[in-house]
Motif scaffolding. Sequence first.
Motif, PDB file in Angstrom:
ATOM      1  N   LEU A   4      31.961  39.865  39.621  1.00 14.41           N
ATOM      2  CA  LEU A   4      32.506  38.988  38.631  1.00 14.41           C
ATOM      3  C   LEU A   4      33.917  39.280  38.185  1.00 14.41           C
ATOM      4  CD1 LEU A   4      29.250  38.680  36.331  1.00 14.41           C
ATOM      5  CD2 LEU A   4      30.494  36.885  37.784  1.00 14.41           C
ATOM      6  N   CYS A   5      34.143  40.622  37.692  1.00 15.05           N
ATOM      7  CA  CYS A   5      35.525  41.165  37.334  1.00 15.05           C
ATOM      8  C   CYS A   5      36.562  40.771  38.411  1.00 15.05           C
ATOM      9  CB  CYS A   5      35.474  42.708  36.927  1.00 15.05           C
ATOM     10  SG  CYS A   5      34.578  43.130  35.436  1.00 15.05           S
ATOM     11  N   SER A   6      36.298  40.990  39.643  1.00 13.63           N
ATOM     12  CA  SER A   6      37.024  40.839  40.728  1.00 13.63           C
ATOM     13  C   SER A   6      37.632  39.145  40.836  1.00 13.63           C
ATOM     14  CB  SER A   6      36.833  41.235  42.094  1.00 13.63           C
ATOM     15  OG  SER A   6      36.379  42.695  42.023  1.00 13.63           O
ATOM     16  N   SER A   7      36.422  38.421  40.549  1.00 13.53           N
ATOM     17  CA  SER A   7      36.804  37.140  40.547  1.00 13.53           C
ATOM     18  C   SER A   7      37.779  36.638  39.607  1.00 13.53           C
ATOM     19  CB  SER A   7      35.583  36.398  40.471  1.00 13.53           C
ATOM     20  OG  SER A   7      34.831  36.550  41.657  1.00 13.53           O
ATOM     21  N   THR A   8      37.651  37.250  38.529  1.00 11.36           N
ATOM     22  CA  THR A   8      38.331  37.095  37.196  1.00 11.36           C
ATOM     23  C   THR A   8      39.970  37.461  37.614  1.00 11.36           C
ATOM     24  OG1 THR A   8      36.800  37.039  35.717  1.00 11.36           O
ATOM     25  CG2 THR A   8      38.805  37.248  34.700  1.00 11.36           C
ATOM     26  N   LEU A   9      40.122  38.774  37.913  1.00  6.71           N
ATOM     27  CA  LEU A   9      41.128  39.217  38.254  1.00  6.71           C
ATOM     28  C   LEU A   9      42.120  38.380  39.498  1.00  6.71           C
ATOM     29  CD1 LEU A   9      40.191  43.101  38.208  1.00  6.71           C
ATOM     30  CD2 LEU A   9      41.981  41.913  36.726  1.00  6.71           C
ATOM     31  N   VAL A  46      45.274  43.120  41.836  1.00  4.78           N
ATOM     32  CA  VAL A  46      44.568  43.398  42.921  1.00  4.78           C
ATOM     33  C   VAL A  46      43.886  44.875  43.154  1.00  4.78           C
ATOM     34  CG1 VAL A  46      45.338  43.509  45.380  1.00  4.78           C
ATOM     35  CG2 VAL A  46      46.196  41.668  44.301  1.00  4.78           C
ATOM     36  N   LEU A  47      44.831  45.699  42.589  1.00  2.00           N
ATOM     37  CA  LEU A  47      44.444  47.169  42.597  1.00  2.00           C
ATOM     38  C   LEU A  47      43.304  47.501  41.897  1.00  2.00           C
ATOM     39  CD1 LEU A  47      47.681  48.921  42.576  1.00  2.00           C
ATOM     40  CD2 LEU A  47      46.487  48.607  44.441  1.00  2.00           C
ATOM     41  N   LEU A  48      43.273  46.600  40.708  1.00  2.00           N
ATOM     42  CA  LEU A  48      41.834  46.752  39.721  1.00  2.00           C
ATOM     43  C   LEU A  48      40.804  46.221  40.741  1.00  2.00           C
ATOM     44  CD1 LEU A  48      43.299  45.827  35.984  1.00  2.00           C
ATOM     45  CD2 LEU A  48      42.365  47.929  37.076  1.00  2.00           C
ATOM     46  N   CYS A  49      40.824  45.314  41.530  1.00  7.03           N
ATOM     47  CA  CYS A  49      39.642  44.726  42.047  1.00  7.03           C
ATOM     48  C   CYS A  49      39.050  45.794  42.931  1.00  7.03           C
ATOM     49  CB  CYS A  49      40.231  43.617  43.125  1.00  7.03           C
ATOM     50  SG  CYS A  49      40.398  42.344  42.213  1.00  7.03           S
ATOM     51  N   GLY A  50      39.797  46.894  43.433  1.00  8.28           N
ATOM     52  CA  GLY A  50      39.459  47.900  44.141  1.00  8.28           C
ATOM     53  C   GLY A  50      38.490  48.945  43.053  1.00  8.28           C
ATOM     54  N   VAL A  51      38.929  49.355  41.948  1.00  8.15           N
ATOM     55  CA  VAL A  51      38.308  50.113  41.148  1.00  8.15           C
ATOM     56  C   VAL A  51      37.862  49.710  40.007  1.00  8.15           C
ATOM     57  CG1 VAL A  51      40.177  51.904  42.094  1.00  8.15           C
ATOM     58  CG2 VAL A  51      40.454  50.665  40.070  1.00  8.15           C
ATOM     59  N   VAL A  52      37.361  48.673  39.822  1.00  7.41           N
ATOM     60  CA  VAL A  52      36.891  47.806  38.558  1.00  7.41           C
ATOM     61  C   VAL A  52      35.608  48.480  37.972  1.00  7.41           C
ATOM     62  CG1 VAL A  52      35.531  46.147  39.526  1.00  7.41           C
ATOM     63  CG2 VAL A  52      36.962  45.601  37.437  1.00  7.41           C
ATOM     64  N   THR A  53      34.955  49.272  39.091  1.00  7.48           N
ATOM     65  CA  THR A  53      33.698  49.842  38.538  1.00  7.48           C
ATOM     66  C   THR A  53      33.881  51.263  37.762  1.00  7.48           C
ATOM     67  OG1 THR A  53      33.198  50.890  40.516  1.00  7.48           O
ATOM     68  CG2 THR A  53      32.121  48.664  40.225  1.00  7.48           C
ATOM     69  N   PRO A  55      35.207  53.593  34.766  1.00  6.46           N
ATOM     70  CA  PRO A  55      35.381  53.068  33.089  1.00  6.46           C
ATOM     71  C   PRO A  55      36.887  52.996  32.734  1.00  6.46           C
ATOM     72  CG  PRO A  55      33.984  55.063  33.387  1.00  6.46           C
ATOM     73  CD  PRO A  55      34.317  54.643  34.900  1.00  6.46           C
ATOM     74  N   TRP A  56      37.896  53.716  33.382  1.00  6.19           N
ATOM     75  CA  TRP A  56      39.178  53.539  33.069  1.00  6.19           C
ATOM     76  C   TRP A  56      39.860  52.261  33.431  1.00  6.19           C
ATOM     77  CZ3 TRP A  56      42.446  53.083  36.879  1.00  6.19           C
ATOM     78  CH2 TRP A  56      41.979  53.289  38.260  1.00  6.19           C
ATOM     79  N   ALA A  57      39.213  51.735  34.439  1.00  6.20           N
ATOM     80  CA  ALA A  57      39.731  50.391  35.058  1.00  6.20           C
ATOM     81  C   ALA A  57      39.450  49.222  33.857  1.00  6.20           C
ATOM     82  CB  ALA A  57      39.198  50.325  36.445  1.00  6.20           C
ATOM     83  N   VAL A  58      38.441  49.297  33.492  1.00  4.95           N
ATOM     84  CA  VAL A  58      38.035  48.081  32.266  1.00  4.95           C
ATOM     85  C   VAL A  58      39.019  48.340  31.195  1.00  4.95           C
ATOM     86  CG1 VAL A  58      36.320  47.404  30.482  1.00  4.95           C
ATOM     87  CG2 VAL A  58      35.758  48.174  32.986  1.00  4.95           C
ATOM     88  N   VAL A  59      39.387  49.456  31.005  1.00  3.03           N
ATOM     89  CA  VAL A  59      40.524  49.690  29.871  1.00  3.03           C
ATOM     90  C   VAL A  59      41.652  48.903  30.245  1.00  3.03           C
ATOM     91  CG1 VAL A  59      41.718  51.320  28.484  1.00  3.03           C
ATOM     92  CG2 VAL A  59      39.479  51.430  28.695  1.00  3.03           C
ATOM     93  N   VAL A  60      42.143  49.396  31.537  1.00  2.00           N
ATOM     94  CA  VAL A  60      43.367  48.845  32.053  1.00  2.00           C
ATOM     95  C   VAL A  60      43.301  47.355  31.979  1.00  2.00           C
ATOM     96  CG1 VAL A  60      44.820  48.782  34.036  1.00  2.00           C
ATOM     97  CG2 VAL A  60      43.861  51.028  33.366  1.00  2.00           C
ATOM     98  N   GLY A  61      42.318  46.817  32.530  1.00  2.00           N
ATOM     99  CA  GLY A  61      41.892  45.482  32.620  1.00  2.00           C
ATOM    100  C   GLY A  61      42.113  44.807  31.070  1.00  2.00           C
ATOM    101  N   TRP A  62      41.696  45.387  30.226  1.00  4.34           N
ATOM    102  CA  TRP A  62      41.848  45.104  28.756  1.00  4.34           C
ATOM    103  C   TRP A  62      43.460  44.891  28.503  1.00  4.34           C
ATOM    104  CZ3 TRP A  62      39.066  41.622  26.487  1.00  4.34           C
ATOM    105  CH2 TRP A  62      37.768  41.797  26.681  1.00  4.34           C
TER     106      TRP A  62
END
Length: 111
Positions: A4-9, A46-53, A55-62
């Motif tokens: 789901l997160c990768s699709s959004t990204l 694109v990079l966040l798609c690979g590390v989205v699981t 915890p820090w990736a969610v913060v970077v996504g925000w």
Amino acid sequence: MRTLCSSTLIGEFFVIGFAGLVAMKHPDLSMGAVWTVCGIAMVLCVLLCGVVTRPWAVVVGWALQIGLIASGFVVGTMFVLGVIFAALWWASIHFGRKVDQIRARHATQAA
């Protein structure tokens, strides 16, 4: 959560690219500045798609969502699209975690 997160990204990747095309027409912005900012944001998606699981990736996504909303000061439509993608990001995290919990529960029941 990853799907789901990768699709959004990936959706954001394309929206940022199209917003860059619109921002290029802004008379006060250089093409180099527009594509540097857009390029960094697109690579981050694109990079966040690979590390989205992680915890820090969610913060970077925000942080990316906040930047997307703030880009509305350059391209007005991005205020609306930024809020929509922030809502999608929240939903991806919220429902993605629920799906992960259900999958884990089914895996333990199957074992």
